[in-house]
Motif scaffolding. Structure first.
Motif, mmCIF file in Angstrom:
data_model
loop_
_atom_site.group_PDB
_atom_site.id
_atom_site.type_symbol
_atom_site.label_atom_id
_atom_site.label_comp_id
_atom_site.label_asym_id
_atom_site.label_seq_id
_atom_site.Cartn_x
_atom_site.Cartn_y
_atom_site.Cartn_z
ATOM 1 N N LYS A 2 0.875 -1.126 0.010
ATOM 2 C CA LYS A 2 0.056 0.015 -0.051
ATOM 3 C C LYS A 2 0.954 1.563 -0.174
ATOM 4 N N LEU A 3 0.568 2.121 -0.801
ATOM 5 C CA LEU A 3 1.176 3.454 -0.704
ATOM 6 C C LEU A 3 0.393 4.646 -0.354
ATOM 7 N N ARG A 4 1.197 5.296 0.427
ATOM 8 C CA ARG A 4 0.401 6.649 1.013
ATOM 9 C C ARG A 4 1.324 7.847 1.108
ATOM 10 N N TYR A 5 0.911 8.972 1.047
ATOM 11 C CA TYR A 5 1.760 10.221 1.247
ATOM 12 C C TYR A 5 1.356 10.941 2.536
ATOM 13 N N ILE A 6 2.488 11.076 3.322
ATOM 14 C CA ILE A 6 2.670 11.651 4.931
ATOM 15 C C ILE A 6 2.610 13.309 4.384
ATOM 16 N N GLU A 7 1.629 14.073 4.943
ATOM 17 C CA GLU A 7 1.847 15.324 4.678
ATOM 18 C C GLU A 7 3.144 16.066 5.481
ATOM 19 N N GLU A 8 3.589 17.025 4.990
ATOM 20 C CA GLU A 8 4.860 17.609 5.965
ATOM 21 C C GLU A 8 4.250 17.781 7.272
ATOM 22 N N ARG A 383 9.180 13.421 -0.458
ATOM 23 C CA ARG A 383 9.370 13.275 1.061
ATOM 24 C C ARG A 383 8.212 12.988 1.641
ATOM 25 N N GLY A 384 8.019 12.028 2.395
ATOM 26 C CA GLY A 384 6.838 11.544 3.018
ATOM 27 C C GLY A 384 6.076 10.592 2.387
ATOM 28 N N THR A 385 6.619 9.713 1.208
ATOM 29 C CA THR A 385 6.262 8.659 0.691
ATOM 30 C C THR A 385 6.437 7.479 1.626
ATOM 31 N N ILE A 431 3.558 5.847 13.600
ATOM 32 C CA ILE A 431 5.078 5.623 13.818
ATOM 33 C C ILE A 431 6.021 6.219 12.878
ATOM 34 N N CYS A 432 5.391 6.011 11.565
ATOM 35 C CA CYS A 432 5.978 6.433 10.460
ATOM 36 C C CYS A 432 6.075 8.073 10.336
ATOM 37 N N GLU A 433 4.852 8.478 10.753
ATOM 38 C CA GLU A 433 4.612 9.739 10.891
ATOM 39 C C GLU A 433 5.623 10.484 11.609
ATOM 40 N N GLU A 434 5.714 9.929 12.801
ATOM 41 C CA GLU A 434 6.493 10.510 14.018
ATOM 42 C C GLU A 434 8.111 10.603 13.362
#
Length: 483
Positions: A2-8, A383-385, A431-434
């Motif tokens: 699964k692929l997602r993008y984390i906002e800055e 960045r954030g992928t 955890i990845c967002e952190e």
């Protein structure tokens, strides 16, 4: 998959949030603007007379605006103007000193040392002793907040070996942080490094130091632009003076969370033992550093691991020191490590957390990855992928194209991090967002797209310094003494 993008991730400043440290400080003041903070930073300065004069002139010039870097394809958010370091804008702080805080070293003292010996270790020790004597004087008689140790450019060649480019102390270069503390193929049999030696030996005087090369007044082509140098210098100075430039915004449900990095460092003579260290931070960057036990590497496994008892002891002592520093035990603990957690480490860390009633524990390996993603067009992935390979296995781009900068601010193809969860109680996505947010908690660098979270970067910086301490030397618990 699964692929997602984390906002800055945004950072918290004094009056509001912003994703950029520079814009946040300029528009919304440092995080601690309404608290007791370093409104005046008293500095002591040590160096040759002409070098001190140059740096004083530069500090004076930094009271006012410095234009950002001009390029053919301008990216104003990447190369932001420096707003000036004064009591009315930005940090809203000022530097103070008088002549009694200036410790001028004689040129002849340096010349005598250089003529006396060609041995690099002796030369480093002798020159460091000259500076340490002045640090001792300032610490006993003047007690500045931070001591600037100014090195003249023509002096660097006499104390430098493997470290080809030692930018002013806290100026990070664009290169990625290496996986190890050092490259075994490049360093001498017994590592010699003036910067690390001086930082280590100066700890006994209880005042953070900042090493500055006097070429900072006229940056050369390979250095950062003047505005960026000023942003990085004064951010680090503010933090070392016990200020809090910005804070991380937590999204988890725990009332208090702390983030720990576990690492190992090898002695300078490269014996087979390694020493474990732990660093624990809260969202404000406050915390402690603790040296653990020595580890003997197995012939069958060159990766250092802690035994159950060592893991238990290291975390127990670290959390108790953390409690003494911030007066509260966390309810959630996130531990980062660049190697995989083995079963003994998982058990030892979990037991230590359980005894202190820490309800949530996440044990996370943060490693380089050989996986590459490709994106349509000429720019690399954002960045954030985040690519989820399994519930406990993820790929995360912490370097890549940055919409806020309107470009990819790197020179090379970015490589992502591999995130492995040995144990987790929180959501893997959180955890990845952190981890992405923790890459912005480096007070040495105001460009926010760092590759590694501060837990890992701190671990490496601390290990580099600690290897220069003798067993009887005093060790500082605060990160400001290692950066």
């Amino acid at each position: 998959m699964k692929l997602r993008y984390i906002e800055e991730p945004s950072l918290q400043f004094g009056q509001d949030q912003h994703i950029c440290p520079k814009s946040g400080i300029f528009n919304f003041s440092p995080f601690d603007i309404n608290q007791v903070r370093p409104e005046k930073i008293t500095v002591g300065i040590i160096g040759k007379g002409e070098s001190i004069d140059k740096v004083l002139e530069w500090i004076e010039s930094c009271k006012t605006h410095i234009s950002g870097k001009e390029t053919k394809n301008p990216h104003p958010n990447l190369h932001l103007n420096f707003c000036g370091f004064n009591k009315d804008i930005g940090f809203k702080s000022e530097i103070v000193y008088d002549d009694t805080y200036l410790r001028r070293l004689n040129n002849s003292d340096f010349d005598d040392i250089i003529k006396k010996t060609d041995n690099l270790e002796d030369r480093i020790n002798d020159i460091a002793e000259l500076i340490l004597g002045e640090i001792k004087f300032l610490s006993k008689n003047k007690k500045p907040d931070v001591i600037l140790c100014v090195l003249s450019e023509n002096f660097i060649t006499y104390i430098q070996e493997e470290e080809k480019s030692t930018e002013e102390d806290d100026e990070e270069q664009e290169k990625e942080v290496p996986e190890k503390d050092f490259d075994e193929d490049e360093v001498s049999k017994k590592e010699q490094n003036f910067r690390r030696y001086l930082k280590a030996k100066a700890m006994q005087y209880n005042i953070p130091i900042q090493i500055v090369r006097d070429r900072i007044v006229k940056p050369t082509g390979e250095m950062q632009d003047p505005a960026t140098i000023a942003w990085n210098f004064f951010t680090a100075l503010y933090y070392k003076a016990s200020g809090t430039p910005w804070a991380m915004i937590r999204k988890d449900s725990a009332e208090t969370t702390c983030y720990a990095g576990i690492s190992f460092f090898m002695s300078r003579d490269k014996k087979t033992t390694q020493t474990s260290i732990a660093q624990i931070f809260n969202e404000l960057g406050k915390g402690v550093i603790l040296r653990g036990e020595e580890i003997t590497l197995k012939k069958s496994d060159r990766t250092p691991h802690l035994s159950q008892d060592q893991a238990y002891n290291l975390l127990s002592l670290s959390l108790k020191e953390y409690y003494d520093a911030v007066k509260i035990f966390p309810k959630r603990l996130v531990m980062h490590k660049t190697s995989n957690f083995n079963a003994d480490e998982v058990y030892g860390f979990s037991q230590a957390a359980k005894e202190l009633y820490i309800n949530q524990v996440d044990l996370v390996s943060v490693q380089k990855s050989d996986v590459r993603l490709y994106r349509n067009g000429i720019y690399p992935p954002m960045r954030g992928t985040q690519l989820t390979l399994a519930d406990n296995h993820h790929i995360l781009y912490t370097r890549g194209s940055v919409p806020y900068y309107e470009t990819y601010p790197g020179k090379y193809i970015p490589s992502p991090l591999e995130i492995k969860l040995a144990r987790y109680d929180e959501s893997p996505n959180l955890i990845c967002e952190e981890i992405l947010a923790l890459t912005k908690m480096n007070w040495n660098n105001t460009q926010f797209d760092r590759k590694f979270p501060i837990t890992i970067e701190c671990a490496r910086n601390v290990g580099e310094i600690l290897k220069y301490l003798d067993p009887v030397d005093k060790m500082q618990l605060k990160y400001s003494f290692y950066m």
